[in-house]
Design a protein around this motif. Structure first.
Motif, short mmCIF file in Angstrom:
data_model
loop_
_atom_site.label_atom_id
_atom_site.label_comp_id
_atom_site.label_asym_id
_atom_site.label_seq_id
_atom_site.Cartn_x
_atom_site.Cartn_y
_atom_site.Cartn_z
N ARG A 93 27.21 64.16 90.40
CA ARG A 93 25.88 64.72 90.99
C ARG A 93 24.71 64.33 90.56
O ARG A 93 23.75 64.24 91.12
CB ARG A 93 25.90 66.35 90.50
CG ARG A 93 27.25 67.14 90.73
CD ARG A 93 27.55 67.38 92.27
NE ARG A 93 28.38 68.27 92.72
CZ ARG A 93 29.90 68.39 92.48
NH1 ARG A 93 30.40 67.30 91.56
NH2 ARG A 93 30.66 69.15 92.85
N THR A 96 24.08 61.43 92.79
CA THR A 96 23.60 61.66 94.06
C THR A 96 21.92 62.18 93.98
O THR A 96 21.46 61.79 94.93
CB THR A 96 24.44 63.02 94.53
OG1 THR A 96 25.64 62.60 94.53
CG2 THR A 96 23.95 63.43 95.86
N ILE A 97 21.56 62.63 92.98
CA ILE A 97 20.26 63.16 92.77
C ILE A 97 19.57 61.80 92.60
O ILE A 97 18.41 61.56 93.32
CB ILE A 97 20.00 63.98 91.63
CG1 ILE A 97 20.69 65.37 91.88
CG2 ILE A 97 18.47 64.25 91.37
CD1 ILE A 97 20.67 66.35 90.85
N GLY A 99 20.35 58.74 93.48
CA GLY A 99 20.12 58.17 94.70
C GLY A 99 19.13 58.60 95.94
O GLY A 99 18.76 57.69 96.64
N THR A 100 19.16 59.96 95.98
CA THR A 100 18.12 60.67 96.94
C THR A 100 16.77 60.47 96.59
O THR A 100 15.83 60.33 97.27
CB THR A 100 18.27 62.27 96.73
OG1 THR A 100 19.73 62.38 97.01
CG2 THR A 100 17.42 62.85 97.68
N VAL A 101 16.48 60.21 95.29
CA VAL A 101 15.05 59.84 94.75
C VAL A 101 14.89 58.34 95.10
O VAL A 101 13.76 57.93 95.47
CB VAL A 101 15.11 60.28 93.11
CG1 VAL A 101 13.39 59.62 92.84
CG2 VAL A 101 15.05 61.74 93.15
N PHE A 103 16.65 56.13 97.03
CA PHE A 103 16.50 55.53 98.38
C PHE A 103 15.23 55.49 98.98
O PHE A 103 15.14 54.38 99.88
CB PHE A 103 17.54 56.43 99.17
CG PHE A 103 18.08 55.76 100.46
CD1 PHE A 103 19.21 54.73 100.29
CD2 PHE A 103 17.66 55.96 101.56
CE1 PHE A 103 19.84 54.33 101.33
CE2 PHE A 103 18.33 55.27 102.73
CZ PHE A 103 19.37 54.58 102.67
N PRO A 104 14.40 56.42 99.31
CA PRO A 104 13.12 56.43 99.92
C PRO A 104 12.31 55.28 99.72
O PRO A 104 11.59 54.44 100.07
CB PRO A 104 12.46 57.80 99.85
CG PRO A 104 13.57 58.59 99.55
CD PRO A 104 14.59 57.96 98.94
#
Length: 141
Positions: A93, A96-97, A99-101, A103-104
């Motif tokens: 998890r 995932t967090i 990667g979400t931060v 990636f952009p």
């Protein structure tokens, strides 16, 4: 399509686990999915090819994760198993967090850096699977 690809991958993976072992399946799936993801930007824009490559990458990545969960259960004794699985899932998890931060921020540098970063992380995890100790038929304490 992704679901059908995953069913096929899990079926083949189940047979390979019995033949080769969980460690090998997890490692190879991580390395193969890294290779597929690294090749995605170099692929043409044909819809069928993109769907096939994405389905294969997601299927191999999910099989790697399932194999790692199974290795995690085998690696720890019963008294520590719940905490080990909770830590394993929490790490996923947190990844995932992160990667979400991240990636952009990588997208701002172009299309290629996110793919290379994801492929590098998957390859590192795939090669790291081969370093896990073998606990098959060994008593854990």
């Amino acid at each position: 399509m992704v679901g059908a690809g995953s069913v096929l991958t899990y079926s083949i993976g189940g047979a390979l686990v019995n033949r080769c072992g969980k460690k090998v399946v997890a490692g190879l799936c991580g390395v193969v999915s890294a290779g597929i993801i690294a090749l995605l930007p170099m692929l043409g824009t044909g819809a069928a090819a993109v769907v096939a490559m994405v389905t294969a990458a997601l299927s191999f990545t999910s099989l790697c994760g399932a194999s790692l969960s199974s290795i995690n259960v085998d690696l720890f004794p019963t008294s520590l198993r719940v905490m080990a699985m909770a830590t394993f899932l929490m790490s996923g998890r947190l990844g995932t967090i992160a990667g979400t931060v991240i990636f952009p921020a990588l997208i701002e540098y172009g299309c290629l850096p996110p793919f290379i970063t994801i492929a590098a992380v998957l390859a590192a995890c795939g090669f790291g699977c081969f370093l896990v100790p073998n606990t098959t038929l060994k008593k854990l304490e």
